[in-house]
Write an enzyme that holds these catalytic residues in place. Structure first.
Site, mmCIF file in Angstrom:
data_model
loop_
_atom_site.group_PDB
_atom_site.id
_atom_site.type_symbol
_atom_site.label_atom_id
_atom_site.label_comp_id
_atom_site.label_asym_id
_atom_site.label_seq_id
_atom_site.Cartn_x
_atom_site.Cartn_y
_atom_site.Cartn_z
ATOM 1 N N ALA A 1 -36.839 5.262 130.148
ATOM 2 C CA ALA A 1 -35.890 4.157 129.994
ATOM 3 C C ALA A 1 -34.460 4.597 130.305
ATOM 4 O O ALA A 1 -33.767 3.978 131.117
ATOM 5 C CB ALA A 1 -35.983 3.596 128.574
ATOM 6 N N ASP B 1 -40.108 14.379 136.147
ATOM 7 C CA ASP B 1 -40.827 13.771 135.019
ATOM 8 C C ASP B 1 -42.314 13.838 135.341
ATOM 9 O O ASP B 1 -42.737 13.365 136.394
ATOM 10 C CB ASP B 1 -40.390 12.320 134.811
ATOM 11 C CG ASP B 1 -40.840 11.768 133.454
ATOM 12 O OD1 ASP B 1 -42.007 11.988 133.082
ATOM 13 O OD2 ASP B 1 -40.037 11.111 132.776
ATOM 14 N N ASP C 1 -44.722 12.297 133.753
ATOM 15 C CA ASP C 1 -45.453 11.144 133.229
ATOM 16 C C ASP C 1 -45.750 10.097 134.287
ATOM 17 O O ASP C 1 -45.032 9.961 135.285
ATOM 18 C CB ASP C 1 -44.670 10.488 132.093
ATOM 19 C CG ASP C 1 -44.630 11.364 130.849
ATOM 20 O OD1 ASP C 1 -45.404 12.332 130.802
ATOM 21 O OD2 ASP C 1 -43.826 11.074 129.954
ATOM 22 N N GLU D 1 -46.710 3.405 132.410
ATOM 23 C CA GLU D 1 -47.635 2.623 131.594
ATOM 24 C C GLU D 1 -47.121 1.194 131.477
ATOM 25 O O GLU D 1 -45.936 0.926 131.662
ATOM 26 C CB GLU D 1 -47.774 3.245 130.195
ATOM 27 C CG GLU D 1 -48.303 4.673 130.198
ATOM 28 C CD GLU D 1 -48.338 5.276 128.809
ATOM 29 O OE1 GLU D 1 -47.969 4.581 127.840
ATOM 30 O OE2 GLU D 1 -48.735 6.449 128.683
ATOM 31 N N ASN E 1 -44.094 0.431 129.430
ATOM 32 C CA ASN E 1 -42.784 0.866 129.946
ATOM 33 C C ASN E 1 -42.007 -0.286 130.584
ATOM 34 O O ASN E 1 -40.777 -0.205 130.714
ATOM 35 C CB ASN E 1 -42.951 1.959 131.007
ATOM 36 C CG ASN E 1 -43.613 3.213 130.488
ATOM 37 O OD1 ASN E 1 -44.291 3.921 131.222
ATOM 38 N ND2 ASN E 1 -43.443 3.517 129.205
ATOM 39 N N GLN F 1 -37.868 -0.176 131.292
ATOM 40 C CA GLN F 1 -37.659 0.749 132.405
ATOM 41 C C GLN F 1 -37.647 -0.081 133.683
ATOM 42 O O GLN F 1 -38.645 -0.230 134.371
ATOM 43 C CB GLN F 1 -38.739 1.828 132.384
ATOM 44 C CG GLN F 1 -38.684 2.631 131.086
ATOM 45 C CD GLN F 1 -39.775 3.675 130.946
ATOM 46 O OE1 GLN F 1 -40.390 4.083 131.928
ATOM 47 N NE2 GLN F 1 -40.029 4.102 129.717
ATOM 48 N N LYS G 1 -43.591 8.338 137.483
ATOM 49 C CA LYS G 1 -42.291 7.735 137.188
ATOM 50 C C LYS G 1 -41.204 8.220 138.148
ATOM 51 O O LYS G 1 -40.415 7.422 138.659
ATOM 52 C CB LYS G 1 -41.885 8.050 135.741
ATOM 53 C CG LYS G 1 -42.652 7.287 134.686
ATOM 54 C CD LYS G 1 -42.084 7.554 133.303
ATOM 55 C CE LYS G 1 -42.786 6.691 132.254
ATOM 56 N NZ LYS G 1 -42.235 6.906 130.900
ATOM 57 N N CYS H 1 -53.429 17.625 101.527
ATOM 58 C CA CYS H 1 -54.244 17.079 100.436
ATOM 59 C C CYS H 1 -54.043 15.575 100.295
ATOM 60 O O CYS H 1 -54.955 14.851 99.899
ATOM 61 C CB CYS H 1 -53.924 17.781 99.124
ATOM 62 S SG CYS H 1 -52.277 17.432 98.492
#
Length: 967
Positions: A378, A405, A407, A410, A413, A417, A429, A533
Site C-alpha cells: 500500500a 518485493d 509478494d 492478493e 490488496n 494498493q 507486486k 498454558c
C-alpha cells in the site's frame, strides 16, 4: 461499508486534490501531468475535459462504485438544487465566494448535506468541514473494545473497580463500562455504569454499598457512547476559526496561514488570478511565490486527510475535523527564497507546477536521484506515484528507482494498493507496480526485483549496490525487516525514509546520516504473547480460541506433512526404516511418521471418519478431565482461591450433533484438508449435507474412558521447544508392528510416502482453511462459555491482518515524500520532521527528528551510530597488531574484540591472551571473497568498578587494497 456503498458524493475539481472528481470544467494541460496521476499525455494532446479523462481510470478502481461525470459550469449564478441528491459535497479549486454559497446551501438543507472544502496553493493546504448543526457520531475513536478482567470491586460509595494483574484500563472519566460474569456482586452483570478514573488501573462506578459483596471473577467492556457535534458555516468560521494544530513548535502557524490564505482569496477575487510565480510582493512571500504551483506530496497528504473526513461524513464513524485544518511545507521553500524568479519560471513541461514551488535546480536533483525502495504494498504504491509526479529517477538524468518485493498481489490488496487491478491478482507486486508507474511518468527509470532484503540476499544488495544509491525508502509491514534495512543503511551511510500505518494511524521517521538517530536507536515494547498454558487449557477470550485453532491447522495440515516428507526424503524405503527400528536405532520423527503412514486414508469416506474422530478429540475427550474437576477445588492445599476463577473458565465437553451447522462445518472442512494433504480426490457432491450426513450416520465412535490427567499450568507444562523425545518400549513395539503391517499389506508406494502440506490462505473462501479455523475456534469458545466471534473477526485475527485504509496510506506517503525533498536539498537538522497522526480522532503531531547522540569514551574521544573506525591489515596481521592499530589511529586501546557472536579477545577468558599472536585471518576464518568484517570493540572505563565502554564498529580489511564495494 454499507453506508458508504449507498451514498452519493459530488466532487468538484480535478487538480492535485480532486483525483476522484465527478465534476470539472477545465481541459487537460501539460501542467496537470505533474499533479494528477490519472491523466496521460494523450489527454493533454487531445485537450480532453479533465473529468472525462480520468473517468475510466477512476471507475476501474472498483467496479461496484458507479462513477458519473459532469462538466457543467458551477459558479455564483448556478442553481444549486441539483445538489439535493447528494449526501456529501466536496469542492476543490473553487473560489472562496463560491465555497461559501454552496456551503450555506448544504448547511441549511434538511437533512444537511455534508460539506468539505479543500484547497492547495503551492506549499500551503487547507481543509474545511461543515456537517450541519447536529451531527451524530456512533464511534468517536474507532478503538476496539477489549475485555478487561477484574481483580476486585469494593462495597462502598463510590465502589472502586481494580483491574487484574495491574493492567491499564485506558478509560476516560465520563465513559461507561458494561459488566459481565461478576460473581457475588451479581446485579452489576449486564448493566452499564459511568466511570470516574482514579488511576491507570482503577476507577469508581458509583454507589455499590447496597450490593452483595464481590466474590471473584468478571470482566468489563468499554461502551461506545455516541456523541453529537455541532458545526458552523464557513461564513461564521472565517472570523473565529476552530483549527487543528499539527505542529506544536509552531502553535501560531494555523491561524497565520488562515489569515494569509484569506488574503490570497481576496487577491483572487480582486485580480481574477493568483500571484505571479516567484513574486515576493503580492502577498506573504512563501505563499505568494508558490501559490500557482503544486507540491504533489503535500496534495497527497491533505487529500488523504480530506478523504477520511468524507468517510466520516457518510458513516458517522470517527470524530470529525472541527473545522479547519492547515498544513504547510514552508521548511521546503525557506532555503530557496534567495533564488531568482527565473529559477521558478515555467519551462512548458509536466514539472512546471513543482518547479514553481522548489525551483529548477531542485527538480534536476530529483531527476538524478537513485532510490532503493523495499516493499511494494500500500505505502509502496503511493510512494511510486509520488516519485512519478516528482520526477524522481529519470532515465535521461541517469537516475533510477529500484523496488523489490517478493509478494504476489492478493484480492484484499485492491482496496488500498491503487496501482493494482483485479486482472493483476497472483502477479508479482513489484513488476506490476513498475508497469503502472511508467504509465504515470514514462520518463522514469524503474527496476523491479522479487527479492527479500535480508542477510540471505546480501550478495545482491551488497556494499557496491548501496554505494550507488542516494537514499533508501522502506514500505514494510514488520519491525524486523525495518531493523535490518536500517542497519544496512547506517552501515553504508545512506539516508532512510520510514513510514507505516495501522488503520487510521500513521507515522513517519526520517533518518539522515550524522544528523539523526536511526530506527534501531529505539525499541518498541515487544508484542504480548499468549502463554502456552492459556492456549492449551485456560482460554479466557476469543483471541485465545482463534490462536488455538490456527495452531491446530498448522500442526495437522502443515507441520506434520512437512515432517513426513522430510523423513521419506532422508530414508530410502519403508523396509530400510523397519530394519533400523528393529535394530533399536533412534530415527528422529520415525514414530510420528509411522503413525501417519499406518492411518493414512485412501478414500474420501476415510477422511470423513478422521474428521469425526478429530471432533471428539478436540471438543470432548481432552476436556473431560478438566470438566471433572469440581468447581470448589483449590489449585493446591495451601491455596486461598478457587481453581476455576477468573480468568480461568471451566470447559464443558461437547457431544457431536449432526444437526448443528457448526459441528457439520468442522467435520467437512477438516475432511477436505485431510483429502488435500493426502491427495485424495473428492467432488462437490461429496461435500453436500446429504452425502456427509449419510456417511456420518454410519460411523460408530468408540466410547471414551478418560485416564487420570493433570491440568497443564505454567508451572508444569512444557513448551514444544523444551520437550524431549521419550518413547516407551511398548510404543516402540507398536510402531514396529504398524510398519510391518503396512509393508505386508503392500500399502507402501511412492505416492503414499508423499503428502501435500497446506499453506494457510485466509483470502480463498473455497479452500476450507478459514472454515476449519472459524468452526474450530467457535466450538472451543462454546466449550469455555466465551462469546463467539464472527467470521470476519476470526479472519482478521487468524490471518494477522493489519487494519489498513487508503486514506492513511496516502497521507503517510505524502508526508514522508516531503521529507525526501529536504534530504535531496541537503537541508539542516531543524528542517526535518517526524510525524504521528490518527485520522480517526483526528490528531496530527509533527515533531523534530531525534538528534544523533554521541557517546563519550574519553574527554577527547566520542562517537555516534554514524561513525566507523577503519583498520587496514594484511595476511600476517595479528590480533595484537589490530589492537595496536586502533590505539595508534584513534588514541585508545580496546579491551575486548567481538565478531558477531564470537568473542575474539576477552582478557579474562582462559587462553585468550595466547590469541594475541594469532593472525586475524585465522581467528575470523573469512570466506574467499570476503574483503572486510565489522568488529565490535570495548574500552576500559576511566574509573575502576565501572562497566566497559562500547565503541563504534571497527571495519577491518584483510588486505591493504581491500575494496568495501566487493564485500
Amino acid at each position: 461499508m454499507q453506508q458508504m456503498a449507498q451514498s452519493s458524493v459530488f466532487l468538484s475539481g480535478m487538480g492535485g486534490l480532486g483525483v476522484l472528481t465527478l465534476h470539472d470544467t477545465k481541459q487537460c494541460e501539460t501542467w496537470d501531468l505533474g499533479s494528477n496521476f490519472f491523466l496521460r499525455q494523450d489527454d493533454v494532446l487531445t485537450q480532453r475535459n479533465r473529468a472525462l479523462a480520468v473517468h475510466p481510470r477512476v471507475a476501474e478502481l472498483n467496479p461496484y462504485v458507479h462513477v458519473d461525470t459532469s462538466s457543467s459550469s458551477l459558479d455564483l449564478s448556478t442553481d444549486l438544487c441539483f445538489l439535493k441528491r447528494y449526501q456529501c459535497v466536496i469542492l476543490t479549486e473553487a473560489r472562496l465566494s463560491l465555497q461559501k454559497k454552496i456551503n450555506d446551501f448544504c448547511h441549511f438543507h434538511q437533512p444537511p448535506i455534508r460539506f468539505i472544502g479543500c484547497d492547495a496553493y503551492g506549499i500551503c493546504v487547507r481543509v474545511f468541514c461543515d456537517f450541519g448543526d447536529q451531527f451524530e457520531v456512533s464511534d468517536p475513536t474507532g478503538e476496539e473494545a477489549k475485555e478487561m478482567f477484574i481483580q476486585n470491586i469494593t462495597q462502598g460509595n463510590p465502589g472502586v473497580v481494580t483491574c487484574m494483574d495491574s493492567r491499564t484500563h485506558g478509560l476516560q472519566t465520563g465513559q461507561s463500562v458494561l459488566f459481565r460474569e461478576v460473581n457475588g456482586m451479581d446485579t452489576l452483570n449486564g448493566t452499564a455504569r459511568q466511570v470516574t478514573v482514579l488511576s491507570p488501573y482503577s476507577f469508581s462506578v458509583g454507589d455499590t454499598s447496597c450490593l452483595q459483596p464481590y466474590a471473584h471473577g468478571g470482566f468489563f467492556l468499554p461502551v461506545k457512547t455516541p456523541r453529537t457535534y455541532s458545526f458552523e458555516t464557513m461564513e461564521q468560521q472565517l472570523s473565529e476559526p476552530q483549527v487543528l494544530t499539527p505542529d506544536f513548535s509552531k502553535p501560531e502557524a494555523p491561524l497565520q496561514i488562515h489569515a494569509a490564505m484569506l488574503a490570497l482569496d481576496a487577491f483572487q477575487e480582486q485580480h481574477n488570478r493568483l500571484p505571479n510565480i516567484g513574486c515576493c510582493q503580492d502577498l506573504v512571500r512563501c505563499l505568494s511565490r508558490t501559490a500557482q504551483g503544486s507540491l504533489p506530496p503535500l496534495a497527497a497528504a491533505v487529500g488523504g486527510i480530506a478523504s477520511q473526513e468524507v468517510l466520516k461524513a457518510l458513516t458517522g464513524k470517527f470524530a470529525p475535523l472541527q473545522q479547519w485544518f492547515y498544513l504547510d511545507a514552508i521548511e521546503v521553500v525557506k532555503p530557496l527564497l534567495s533564488l531568482s524568479a527565473e529559477e521558478f519560471s515555467p519551462r512548458g513541461d509536466r514539472y512546471d507546477g513543482l518547479r514553481a514551488c522548489i525551483g529548477e535546480t531542485m527538480c534536476l536533483e530529483l531527476h538524478k536521484l537513485r532510490v532503493f525502495m523495499v516493499g511494494c504494498g500500500a505505502i509502496g504504491c503511493e510512494m511510486l506515484k509520488n516519485f512519478a509526479l516528482l520526477g524522481v529517477g529519470l532515465a535521461k538524468s541517469s537516475g533510477e528507482v529500484c523496488v523489490t518485493d517478493p509478494d504476489l498481489i492478493e484480492k484484499s490488496n485492491l482496496n488500498r494498493q491503487f496501482l493494482f487491478r483485479s486482472q493483476h491478482i497472483q502477479k508479482p507486486k513489484s513488476t506490476t507496480a513498475v508497469v503502472a508507474t511508467l504509465e504515470i511518468n514514462p520518463e522514469m527509470q524503474v527496476d523491479a526485483h522479487l527479492n527479500k532484503v535480508c542477510p540471505a540476499t546480501e550478495g545482491v544488495y551488497n556494499d557496491l549496490f548501496y554505494s550507488r544509491l542516494h537514499l533508501v525508502v522502506t514500505a514494510l509491514d514488520n519491525v524486523e525487516a525495518r531493523r535490518y534495512v536500517d542497519s544496512r543503511s547506517v552501515s553504508n551511510q545512506k539516508a532512510l525514509l520510514d513510514s507505516g500505518t495501522m488503520g487510521t494511524k500513521g507515522h513517519t521517521e526520517i533518518i539522515v546520516p550524522n544528523l539523526t538517530e536511526s530506527y534501531n536507536s529505539h525499541r518498541d515494547p515487544p508484542e504480548e504473547e499468549i502463554p502456552f498454558c492459556t492456549l492449551k487449557s485456560f482460554p479466557a477470550v476469543i483471541e485465545h480460541t482463534i490462536q488455538w485453532a490456527r495452531d491446530k491447522f498448522e500442526s495437522a495440515f502443515a507441520h506434520k506433512p512437512t515432517i513426513y516428507n522430510m523423513f521419506w526424503q532422508t530414508h530410502s524405503s519403508a523396509e530400510a526404516v523397519l530394519q533400523r527400528m528393529q535394530q533399536r536405532e533412534t530415527l528422529e520423527g520415525a514414530f510420528q511418521v509411522v503413525k501417519l503412514l499406518s492411518r493414512r486414508p485412501s478414500q474420501w469416506e476415510h477422511c470423513i471418519i478422521l474428521a469425526r474422530l478429530k471432533f471428539d478429540k478436540y471438543f470432548k475427550r481432552k476436556m473431560t478431565c478438566c470438566h471433572d474437576i469440581v468447581l470448589s477445588s483449590h489449585l493446591c492445599p495451601c491455596s486461598a482461591g478457587l481453581f476455576w476463577q477468573s480468568p480461568k473458565r471451566p470447559p464443558s465437553p461437547i457431544e457431536f450433533d449432526l444437526k448443528d451447522s457448526l459441528h457439520f462445518s468442522f467435520v467437512v472442512s477438516a475432511a477436505r484438508l485431510y483429502a488435500e494433504i493426502y491427495n485424495i480426490p473428492y467432488s462437490e457432491k461429496d461435500l453436500s449435507q446429504e452425502a456427509v450426513s449419510r456417511m456420518l450416520s454410519e460411523i460408530t465412535v468408540p466410547e471414551y474412558r478418560p485416564a487420570e490427567k493433570r491440568i497443564e499450568t505454567d508451572e508444569n507444562v512444557k513448551k514444544p521447544d523444551q520437550m524431549k523425545l521419550s518413547v516407551s518400549s511398548e510404543e516402540e513395539r507398536e510402531a514396529i508392528a504398524q510398519l510391518e503391517e503396512v509393508i505386508t499389506a503392500g500399502h507402501v508406494t511412492p505416492e503414499r510416502l508423499r503428502m501435500s502440506p497446506q499453506v494457510f490462505e485466509k483470502d480463498d473462501d473455497l479452500n476450507g482453511h478459514m472454515d476449519f479455523v472459524a468452526s474450530a475456534s467457535s466450538l472451543r469458545a462454546r466449550m469455555y462459555s466465551i462469546e463467539v466471534a464472527d467470521r470476519l473477526k476470526t479472519k482478521r485475527i487468524a490471518g494477522k491482518i493489519i487494519p489498513a485504509i487508503a486514506t492513511a496510506t496516502a497521507a503517510v506517503a505524502g508526508l514522508v515524500s516531503l521529507e525526501l525533498v529536504k534530504v535531496v536539498g541537503g537541508y539542516g537538522f531543524e528542517s526535518f520532521n517526524n510525524c504521528f497522526f490518527n485520522l480517526a480522532i483526528p490528531v496530527m503531531v509533527l515533531t523534530e527528528a531525534a538528534p544523533v547522540k554521541r557517546t563519550q569514551i574519553r574527554e577527547d574521544i566520542s562517537f555516534s551510530i554514524w561513525d566507523r573506525w577503519t583498520v587496514w591489515g594484511h595476511q600476517h596481521f595479528s590480533l595484537s597488531d589490530f589492537i595496536n592499530a586502533v590505539l595508534v589511529n584513534y588514541g585508545i586501546e580496546p579491551t575486548m574484540v567481538v565478531h558477531g557472536v564470537k568473542m575474539l579477545y576477552v582478557p579474562v577468558m582462559p587462553g585468550h591472551n595466547k590469541r594475541l599472536k594469532l593472525t586475524m585471518q585465522k581467528l575470523i576464518k573469512p570466506s574467499v571473497d570476503r574483503r572486510y568484517v565489522d568488529l565490535t570493540v570495548s574500552f576500559a572505563p576511566e574509573s575502576d568498578g565501572d562497566e566497559d565502554l562500547p565503541g563504534p564498529p571497527v571495519r577491518y580489511y584483510f588486505s591493504p587494497d581491500g575494496d568495501a564495494h566487493t564485500a
